[in-house]
Design a protein around this motif. Sequence first.
Motif, PDB file in Angstrom:
ATOM      1  N   LYS A 143      34.725  71.858  69.811  1.00 24.83           N
ATOM      2  CA  LYS A 143      35.603  71.671  70.811  1.00 24.83           C
ATOM      3  C   LYS A 143      35.643  72.935  72.112  1.00 24.83           C
ATOM      4  CE  LYS A 143      38.246  68.692  68.432  1.00 24.83           C
ATOM      5  NZ  LYS A 143      39.982  68.216  67.571  1.00 24.83           N
ATOM      6  N   PHE A 144      35.009  74.677  70.988  1.00 26.76           N
ATOM      7  CA  PHE A 144      35.240  75.027  71.879  1.00 26.76           C
ATOM      8  C   PHE A 144      34.056  75.310  72.866  1.00 26.76           C
ATOM      9  CE2 PHE A 144      34.190  80.032  72.747  1.00 26.76           C
ATOM     10  CZ  PHE A 144      35.087  79.583  73.363  1.00 26.76           C
ATOM     11  N   ALA A 145      33.271  75.012  72.474  1.00 24.39           N
ATOM     12  CA  ALA A 145      31.957  75.014  73.323  1.00 24.39           C
ATOM     13  C   ALA A 145      31.882  73.938  74.459  1.00 24.39           C
ATOM     14  CB  ALA A 145      30.686  74.490  72.436  1.00 24.39           C
ATOM     15  N   SER A 146      32.583  72.689  74.047  1.00 24.57           N
ATOM     16  CA  SER A 146      32.922  71.925  75.088  1.00 24.57           C
ATOM     17  C   SER A 146      33.927  72.622  76.193  1.00 24.57           C
ATOM     18  CB  SER A 146      33.594  70.758  73.981  1.00 24.57           C
ATOM     19  OG  SER A 146      32.559  70.188  73.355  1.00 24.57           O
ATOM     20  N   PHE A 147      35.296  73.016  75.522  1.00 25.17           N
ATOM     21  CA  PHE A 147      35.593  73.294  76.291  1.00 25.17           C
ATOM     22  C   PHE A 147      35.178  74.769  77.962  1.00 25.17           C
ATOM     23  CE2 PHE A 147      38.957  77.049  77.520  1.00 25.17           C
ATOM     24  CZ  PHE A 147      39.585  76.415  78.141  1.00 25.17           C
ATOM     25  N   LEU A 148      34.400  74.334  76.998  1.00 24.00           N
ATOM     26  CA  LEU A 148      33.513  75.894  78.380  1.00 24.00           C
ATOM     27  C   LEU A 148      32.954  75.546  79.406  1.00 24.00           C
ATOM     28  CD1 LEU A 148      32.476  79.102  75.811  1.00 24.00           C
ATOM     29  CD2 LEU A 148      34.186  78.931  77.977  1.00 24.00           C
ATOM     30  N   GLU A 149      31.822  74.479  78.990  1.00 26.83           N
ATOM     31  CA  GLU A 149      31.261  73.697  79.873  1.00 26.83           C
ATOM     32  C   GLU A 149      31.768  73.076  80.404  1.00 26.83           C
ATOM     33  OE1 GLU A 149      27.345  70.894  78.290  1.00 26.83           O
ATOM     34  OE2 GLU A 149      29.070  70.501  78.225  1.00 26.83           O
ATOM     35  N   GLU A 150      33.052  72.715  80.113  1.00 21.92           N
ATOM     36  CA  GLU A 150      33.688  71.842  81.014  1.00 21.92           C
ATOM     37  C   GLU A 150      34.377  73.207  82.111  1.00 21.92           C
ATOM     38  OE1 GLU A 150      36.698  68.850  79.141  1.00 21.92           O
ATOM     39  OE2 GLU A 150      35.313  68.255  78.202  1.00 21.92           O
ATOM     40  N   THR A 151      34.478  73.476  81.613  1.00 15.88           N
ATOM     41  CA  THR A 151      35.375  74.943  82.640  1.00 15.88           C
ATOM     42  C   THR A 151      34.403  75.427  83.662  1.00 15.88           C
ATOM     43  OG1 THR A 151      36.954  75.452  81.057  1.00 15.88           O
ATOM     44  CG2 THR A 151      37.006  77.375  83.203  1.00 15.88           C
ATOM     45  N   ALA A 152      32.782  75.238  83.103  1.00 20.32           N
ATOM     46  CA  ALA A 152      31.894  75.821  83.689  1.00 20.32           C
ATOM     47  C   ALA A 152      31.831  75.157  84.858  1.00 20.32           C
ATOM     48  CB  ALA A 152      30.951  75.988  82.856  1.00 20.32           C
ATOM     49  N   LEU A 153      32.105  73.529  84.800  1.00 21.51           N
ATOM     50  CA  LEU A 153      31.879  72.856  86.097  1.00 21.51           C
ATOM     51  C   LEU A 153      32.401  73.020  87.142  1.00 21.51           C
ATOM     52  CD1 LEU A 153      31.230  69.670  83.593  1.00 21.51           C
ATOM     53  CD2 LEU A 153      29.331  70.971  84.987  1.00 21.51           C
ATOM     54  N   ASN A 154      33.828  73.159  87.206  1.00 21.03           N
ATOM     55  CA  ASN A 154      34.680  73.715  87.965  1.00 21.03           C
ATOM     56  C   ASN A 154      35.008  75.070  87.967  1.00 21.03           C
ATOM     57  OD1 ASN A 154      35.729  70.600  88.449  1.00 21.03           O
ATOM     58  ND2 ASN A 154      36.397  71.501  85.605  1.00 21.03           N
ATOM     59  N   TYR A 155      34.637  76.077  87.297  1.00 16.21           N
ATOM     60  CA  TYR A 155      35.115  77.347  87.740  1.00 16.21           C
ATOM     61  C   TYR A 155      33.582  78.331  88.054  1.00 16.21           C
ATOM     62  CZ  TYR A 155      40.034  76.451  87.463  1.00 16.21           C
ATOM     63  OH  TYR A 155      41.119  75.930  87.733  1.00 16.21           O
ATOM     64  N   ARG A 156      33.333  79.201  89.388  1.00 15.44           N
ATOM     65  CA  ARG A 156      32.124  80.626  88.405  1.00 15.44           C
ATOM     66  C   ARG A 156      32.427  81.052  87.718  1.00 15.44           C
ATOM     67  NH1 ARG A 156      29.303  84.199  92.336  1.00 15.44           N
ATOM     68  NH2 ARG A 156      27.621  84.879  91.703  1.00 15.44           N
ATOM     69  N   ASN A 157      33.543  82.213  87.357  1.00 11.11           N
ATOM     70  CA  ASN A 157      33.752  82.701  86.371  1.00 11.11           C
ATOM     71  C   ASN A 157      35.189  82.693  85.364  1.00 11.11           C
ATOM     72  OD1 ASN A 157      32.487  84.438  87.635  1.00 11.11           O
ATOM     73  ND2 ASN A 157      34.263  85.074  89.325  1.00 11.11           N
ATOM     74  N   ILE A 163      31.494  82.893  71.603  1.00 14.19           N
ATOM     75  CA  ILE A 163      31.222  82.706  73.721  1.00 14.19           C
ATOM     76  C   ILE A 163      29.477  82.155  72.983  1.00 14.19           C
ATOM     77  CG2 ILE A 163      30.407  82.732  75.143  1.00 14.19           C
ATOM     78  CD1 ILE A 163      33.251  85.005  76.061  1.00 14.19           C
ATOM     79  N   TYR A 164      28.613  82.979  72.170  1.00 10.94           N
ATOM     80  CA  TYR A 164      27.190  83.410  71.767  1.00 10.94           C
ATOM     81  C   TYR A 164      27.260  81.573  71.101  1.00 10.94           C
ATOM     82  CZ  TYR A 164      23.228  83.682  69.273  1.00 10.94           C
ATOM     83  OH  TYR A 164      21.548  83.275  68.607  1.00 10.94           O
ATOM     84  N   ARG A 165      28.101  81.067  69.894  1.00  9.40           N
ATOM     85  CA  ARG A 165      28.063  80.632  69.087  1.00  9.40           C
ATOM     86  C   ARG A 165      28.230  79.059  70.271  1.00  9.40           C
ATOM     87  NH1 ARG A 165      28.264  78.809  63.725  1.00  9.40           N
ATOM     88  NH2 ARG A 165      28.999  81.326  63.596  1.00  9.40           N
ATOM     89  N   ALA A 166      29.368  78.732  70.949  1.00  4.14           N
ATOM     90  CA  ALA A 166      29.312  77.929  72.123  1.00  4.14           C
ATOM     91  C   ALA A 166      27.957  77.867  72.441  1.00  4.14           C
ATOM     92  CB  ALA A 166      30.595  78.405  72.433  1.00  4.14           C
TER      93      ALA A 166
END
Length: 156
Positions: free
Chosen positions: A84-98, A141-144
């Motif tokens: 879920k953390f990996a998915s959260f980061l992926e979804e967040t990265a779609l809308n935010y560069r940083n 973060i590495y695991r994600a």
Amino acid sequence: MKVSILNIANKMPDWVNTACKEYLTRINHGKYSCSLVEIKADKNPNKPALVNMEAEAKKIEAQIPKDSFVIALDERGKNLDSIKFASFLEETALNYRNITFIIGGADGIHPELRDKADATISLSKMVFPHALVRVIILEQIYRAISILENHPYHRE
């Protein structure tokens, strides 16, 4: 995905620096980059902890990259498993560069800064020293990234 980790810290033990360097090397490739910013703790024993935390919060805010999605790391935050953390980061990265993670000092993150964050995530209901949190969040973060890239690092 560009990730920043802002950490209230003073001198870190060698084992922390070694572990962080290893995970940063693993993360920083291709479309991923991660930086770790140490911000000097305010430890004035003559002032209440909340006053010191407020001073630290101001230093943190000054280091947050523009247009960043800010994630406070706090034991009261939302619990996510690694998938879920990996998915959260992926979804967040779609809308935010940083994406910026905040690790508080010995007394935590000032409540106003924590409340201003876009998200609050808990690594555990247990409280960890901020030096260890630094290593844990880098590993996660590495695991994600390994999950998102179908790399065999993460096993289920």
